[in-house]
Enzyme design. Structure first.
Site, short mmCIF file in Angstrom:
data_model
loop_
_atom_site.label_atom_id
_atom_site.label_comp_id
_atom_site.label_asym_id
_atom_site.label_seq_id
_atom_site.Cartn_x
_atom_site.Cartn_y
_atom_site.Cartn_z
N GLU A 1 1.48 3.77 3.13
CA GLU A 1 2.18 3.15 4.28
C GLU A 1 3.58 3.28 4.30
O GLU A 1 4.51 2.18 4.16
CB GLU A 1 1.87 1.64 4.42
CG GLU A 1 0.20 1.72 4.70
CD GLU A 1 -0.46 0.08 4.65
OE1 GLU A 1 0.37 -0.89 4.64
OE2 GLU A 1 -1.49 0.19 4.61
N HIS B 1 0.85 -0.97 0.08
CA HIS B 1 0.17 0.16 -0.03
C HIS B 1 0.94 1.42 -0.11
O HIS B 1 1.79 1.35 0.73
CB HIS B 1 -0.73 -0.07 1.32
CG HIS B 1 -1.99 -0.99 1.10
ND1 HIS B 1 -2.25 -1.87 2.07
CD2 HIS B 1 -2.74 -1.57 0.09
CE1 HIS B 1 -3.26 -2.90 1.87
NE2 HIS B 1 -3.35 -2.63 0.77
N GLU C 1 2.11 -5.67 10.94
CA GLU C 1 1.35 -4.16 11.02
C GLU C 1 2.22 -3.16 12.02
O GLU C 1 1.87 -3.58 13.01
CB GLU C 1 -0.07 -4.26 11.16
CG GLU C 1 -0.98 -4.92 10.23
CD GLU C 1 -1.39 -3.98 9.35
OE1 GLU C 1 -1.27 -2.75 9.52
OE2 GLU C 1 -2.17 -4.11 8.72
N HIS D 1 2.89 -4.20 6.88
CA HIS D 1 1.81 -3.08 6.39
C HIS D 1 2.13 -1.97 7.71
O HIS D 1 2.84 -2.07 8.61
CB HIS D 1 0.55 -3.86 6.49
CG HIS D 1 0.38 -4.36 5.39
ND1 HIS D 1 -0.43 -3.78 4.10
CD2 HIS D 1 0.75 -5.57 4.83
CE1 HIS D 1 -0.43 -4.71 3.08
NE2 HIS D 1 0.09 -5.89 3.55
#
Length: 331
Positions: A91, A88, A248, A199
């Site tokens: 990010e 993404h 994450e 992420h």
């Protein structure tokens, strides 16, 4: 008597040194796409990272770069690990932390694993000005992988669950995008025994696929978010039987401290050392390969409950709580 070289010779020597130092055009272009946006990665950092063209390009033609940390003879690696950042584009930390871990590998790569490292897949999203989650076609690459009954489930996920959120648009068909096509081909060719993807900003460890997940990696605790139509975890973890660890980070725009990222890396390598021991075609006698669910076999996203729900309830979160998991990802 030692004679100094004349001006003409010095000029030739200087030109030769410049030619040697000149990066390949694709590497320079890829590094401009990364270092031109990331505050934690300079152009020199990128050019000195040993990255090479990976053979793939984004929608807008930016070259995807990769670094290989190959086996070191005579040691036979325990397995192959694919480390991936920047699916993404908005990010930022998911791109930058990969460079930090490559510097660790530069010093400590021992041949325990064969690493293939991709610091950024979605270079167009990163360079959208401001950065965006999707690629240049407006597709969420992490919903564009081929999972069973993809067309049916994109309706449930994108239309009904996200309310047609443009940040999570999966596209009209799986593997419609050059970036997801390239990553799919890498998984097919490299045949990783584990995939680590970074992420932000949920601040947890997610896990899909076989093996026992880590309780925590550094300051990131396990919180299984469930399987989503077209996600990398669904495709590679649940359907290809490859453990997928999704790290994450807590902040998209703020890097973890050096101590925090070092602790995550230390725990990650320790987990891989314990759980990634044999290539899939070299399993001990009697060990069954992980189950692969082929497209068209009536698979439902709700089937992931039978895969993720633990018998003892101790290690794995109940990923059947799909409403809760979707809410986490949509906030």
């Amino acid at each position: 008597m030692i004679r100094r070289p004349g001006p003409a010779v010095l000029g030739l020597m200087l030109a030769a040194s410049v030619a040697v130092a000149e990066p390949a055009p694709e590497v320079a272009a890829g590094c401009r796409a990364l270092a031109g946006v990331l505050g934690s990665v300079s152009m020199a950092d990128c050019l000195e990272a040993g990255l090479e063209p990976a053979g793939g390009r984004t929608v807008q033609g930016r070259p995807i770069l990769m670094r290989e940390y190959p086996p070191l003879a005579p040691r036979e690696p325990q397995g192959r690990v694919l480390l991936l950042g920047g699916i993404h584009g908005d990010e930022y930390s998911s791109f930058s932390v990969i460079f930090r871990w490559m510097r660790t590998l530069d010093v400590h790569h021992s041949g325990l694993f064969h690493w293939r490292v991709v610091p950024g897949l979605n270079l167009d999203g990163l360079n959208a000005g401001p950065a965006v989650r999707t690629n240049a076609n407006g597709i969420d690459l992490n919903r564009n992988f081929p999972t069973p009954n993809w067309h049916e489930h994109q309706q449930e996920y994108w239309v009904e669950r996200t309310g047609r959120d443009p940040r999570r648009y999966p596209g009209e068909a799986p593997l419609s995008e050059p970036e997801s096509q390239w990553l799919f081909s890498q998984i097919e060719a490299f045949r990783p025994d584990a995939i680590v993807t970074v992420h932000a900003p949920l601040g947890v460890v997610d896990f899909d696929g076989p093996k026992t997940p880590p309780r925590r990696l550094g300051y990131l605790d396990l919180h299984r978010l469930g399987a989503y139509p077209g996600s990398l975890g669904n495709f590679a973890g649940l359907n290809r039987g490859i453990p997928v660890l999704t790290l994450e980070l807590p902040h998209a725009g703020i890097m973890p401290s050096h101590a925090e990222s070092a602790a995550v890396w230390r725990d990650l390598v320790a987990w891989l050392s314990r759980h990634v021991r044999n290539p899939p075609d070299e399993r001990p006698s009697g060990e069954e390969p992980p189950q692969r669910i082929a497209a068209g076999e009536g698979y439902s996203t709700r089937d992931s409950c039978t895969i993720c729900q633990p018998d003892d309830g101790s290690l794995r979160q109940n990923c059947c709580l799909r409403d809760t998991a979707w809410k986490l990802l949509l906030e």
